[in-house]
Design a protein around this motif. Structure first.
Motif, mmCIF file in Angstrom:
data_model
loop_
_atom_site.group_PDB
_atom_site.id
_atom_site.type_symbol
_atom_site.label_atom_id
_atom_site.label_comp_id
_atom_site.label_asym_id
_atom_site.label_seq_id
_atom_site.Cartn_x
_atom_site.Cartn_y
_atom_site.Cartn_z
ATOM 1 N N ALA A 169 0.833 -1.207 0.000
ATOM 2 C CA ALA A 169 0.000 0.000 0.000
ATOM 3 C C ALA A 169 0.867 1.256 0.000
ATOM 4 N N MET A 170 1.953 1.250 0.777
ATOM 5 C CA MET A 170 2.840 2.415 0.814
ATOM 6 C C MET A 170 3.563 2.580 -0.519
ATOM 7 N N ALA A 171 3.969 1.486 -1.134
ATOM 8 C CA ALA A 171 4.619 1.556 -2.449
ATOM 9 C C ALA A 171 3.667 2.156 -3.481
ATOM 10 N N ALA A 172 2.412 1.723 -3.452
ATOM 11 C CA ALA A 172 1.417 2.266 -4.384
ATOM 12 C C ALA A 172 1.180 3.745 -4.111
ATOM 13 N N ALA A 173 1.100 4.105 -2.827
ATOM 14 C CA ALA A 173 0.895 5.516 -2.466
ATOM 15 C C ALA A 173 2.063 6.370 -2.944
ATOM 16 N N LEU A 174 3.288 5.868 -2.762
ATOM 17 C CA LEU A 174 4.475 6.609 -3.195
ATOM 18 C C LEU A 174 4.484 6.779 -4.712
ATOM 19 N N LEU A 175 4.177 5.707 -5.436
ATOM 20 C CA LEU A 175 4.173 5.766 -6.895
ATOM 21 C C LEU A 175 3.169 6.785 -7.407
ATOM 22 N N VAL A 176 1.932 6.715 -6.911
ATOM 23 C CA VAL A 176 0.891 7.643 -7.364
ATOM 24 C C VAL A 176 1.215 9.069 -6.919
ATOM 25 N N THR A 177 1.814 9.228 -5.748
ATOM 26 C CA THR A 177 2.204 10.553 -5.264
ATOM 27 C C THR A 177 3.205 11.203 -6.221
ATOM 28 N N VAL A 178 4.207 10.443 -6.635
ATOM 29 C CA VAL A 178 5.236 10.976 -7.540
ATOM 30 C C VAL A 178 4.655 11.244 -8.924
ATOM 31 N N VAL A 179 3.877 10.291 -9.453
ATOM 32 C CA VAL A 179 3.317 10.444 -10.800
ATOM 33 C C VAL A 179 2.381 11.647 -10.870
ATOM 34 N N THR A 180 1.506 11.800 -9.885
ATOM 35 C CA THR A 180 0.593 12.951 -9.901
ATOM 36 C C THR A 180 1.349 14.251 -9.694
ATOM 37 N N GLY A 181 2.445 14.195 -8.930
ATOM 38 C CA GLY A 181 3.266 15.397 -8.760
ATOM 39 C C GLY A 181 3.847 15.864 -10.082
ATOM 40 N N VAL A 182 4.359 14.925 -10.871
ATOM 41 C CA VAL A 182 4.891 15.258 -12.198
ATOM 42 C C VAL A 182 3.782 15.806 -13.096
ATOM 43 N N ASP A 183 2.597 15.184 -13.011
ATOM 44 C CA ASP A 183 1.453 15.652 -13.808
ATOM 45 C C ASP A 183 1.086 17.090 -13.457
ATOM 46 N N TYR A 184 1.086 17.416 -12.163
ATOM 47 C CA TYR A 184 0.775 18.785 -11.737
ATOM 48 C C TYR A 184 1.826 19.771 -12.247
ATOM 49 N N LEU A 185 3.081 19.346 -12.310
ATOM 50 C CA LEU A 185 4.135 20.209 -12.856
ATOM 51 C C LEU A 185 3.848 20.539 -14.319
ATOM 52 N N PHE A 186 3.450 19.527 -15.088
ATOM 53 C CA PHE A 186 3.109 19.754 -16.490
ATOM 54 C C PHE A 186 1.879 20.647 -16.621
ATOM 55 N N GLN A 187 0.892 20.446 -15.755
ATOM 56 C CA GLN A 187 -0.293 21.296 -15.783
ATOM 57 C C GLN A 187 0.076 22.752 -15.509
ATOM 58 N N ALA A 188 0.938 22.970 -14.527
ATOM 59 C CA ALA A 188 1.370 24.327 -14.188
ATOM 60 C C ALA A 188 2.128 24.961 -15.350
ATOM 61 N N TRP A 189 2.969 24.163 -15.997
ATOM 62 C CA TRP A 189 3.733 24.678 -17.129
ATOM 63 C C TRP A 189 2.808 25.049 -18.289
ATOM 64 N N ARG A 190 1.837 24.179 -18.578
ATOM 65 C CA ARG A 190 0.886 24.467 -19.656
ATOM 66 C C ARG A 190 0.036 25.687 -19.321
ATOM 67 N N LEU A 191 -0.370 25.810 -18.062
ATOM 68 C CA LEU A 191 -1.188 26.942 -17.624
ATOM 69 C C LEU A 191 -0.426 28.242 -17.796
ATOM 70 N N ARG A 192 0.811 28.251 -17.387
ATOM 71 C CA ARG A 192 1.628 29.462 -17.514
ATOM 72 C C ARG A 192 1.907 29.788 -18.974
ATOM 73 N N THR A 193 2.198 28.758 -19.770
ATOM 74 C CA THR A 193 2.499 28.978 -21.176
ATOM 75 C C THR A 193 1.294 29.527 -21.930
ATOM 76 N N SER A 194 0.115 28.941 -21.684
ATOM 77 C CA SER A 194 -1.103 29.400 -22.371
ATOM 78 C C SER A 194 -1.483 30.822 -21.935
ATOM 79 N N SER A 195 -1.207 31.172 -20.688
ATOM 80 C CA SER A 195 -1.567 32.506 -20.198
ATOM 81 C C SER A 195 -0.645 33.573 -20.760
ATOM 82 N N THR A 196 0.650 33.273 -20.835
ATOM 83 C CA THR A 196 1.608 34.247 -21.355
ATOM 84 C C THR A 196 1.501 34.396 -22.873
ATOM 85 N N ALA A 197 0.916 33.386 -23.539
ATOM 86 C CA ALA A 197 0.807 33.432 -25.001
ATOM 87 C C ALA A 197 -0.384 34.271 -25.453
ATOM 88 N N ARG A 198 -1.255 34.658 -24.550
ATOM 89 C CA ARG A 198 -2.459 35.419 -24.932
ATOM 90 C C ARG A 198 -2.116 36.878 -25.227
#
Length: 198
Positions: A169-198
């Motif tokens: 259970a802890m291994a699964a929690a760690l894996l999903v924690t890291v993967v979603t963290g990377v996903d949020y980084l990409f979301q933040a990057w896309r959000l900033r890029t789309s906002s500055t491009a307007r």
């Protein structure tokens, strides 16, 4: 049409702002106050205290679900709640992981990896809020569920042959924690890029 009487298509007035002193915020505050009690009981490191610590952890985790549902259903969302609720969540899981690492039951690198992700993404949300809001994802909700499950299994005084379930259970929690963290980084990057491009 009579003066002062709204027409049939008039929009209803917006609901009044929620009071700071509402049941959802009180539950959030209760969750924060339960953290030191939970840690104190967990550090006792005896079966009876472990069961008590698990009961406190479970109760605090349940309030997270209840206060969110109440806030949305009864229009009790406040600025305090928006800030305090994630702080309460991070305080509870963070304190649990650190205490379990102090007791030598969870590797420190696992605790550090999860805490860096949690604190980092929380700070990232504040940094990019000028460009927009990063919504909570289904992966983020799964991450929270897995963390609570894994921590709960570690807190319970389980017999040795059941320990692999807690590790998995802890291994699964760690894996999903890291993967979603990377996903949020990409979301933040896309959000900033789309906002500055307007």
């Amino acid at each position: 049409m009579t003066a002062g009487v709204p027409g049939p298509l008039a929009e209803p007035p917006p609901p009044p702002p929620a009071s700071l002193y509402n049941v959802a915020n009180l539950l959030t505050l209760l969750r924060i106050l339960l953290v030191p009690l939970f840690v104190w009981m967990l550090l006792k490191d005896a079966t009876a205290w472990r069961l008590g610590a698990f009961a406190v952890f479970a109760a605090a985790s349940v309030t997270d679900k209840i206060d969110g549902d109440l806030a949305r259903k009864h229009n009790l969302v406040t600025d305090f709640g928006k800030i305090a609720d994630p702080i309460a969540d991070k305080a509870l899981t963070g304190a649990a992981l650190v205490t379990l690492s102090v007791l030598g039951e969870v590797w420190w690198w696992v605790t550090i990896a999860i805490l860096v992700r949690e604190i980092g993404i929380t700070l990232l949300r504040f940094v990019v809020i000028r460009y927009g809001v990063i919504p909570a994802s289904k992966g983020g909700k799964l991450k929270t569920t897995l963390q609570i499950l894994a921590i709960g299994l570690y807190v319970l005084p389980l017999p040795g042959f059941v320990q692999p379930v807690a590790w998995a259970a802890m291994a699964a929690a760690l894996l999903v924690t890291v993967v979603t963290g990377v996903d949020y980084l990409f979301q933040a990057w896309r959000l900033r890029t789309s906002s500055t491009a307007r």
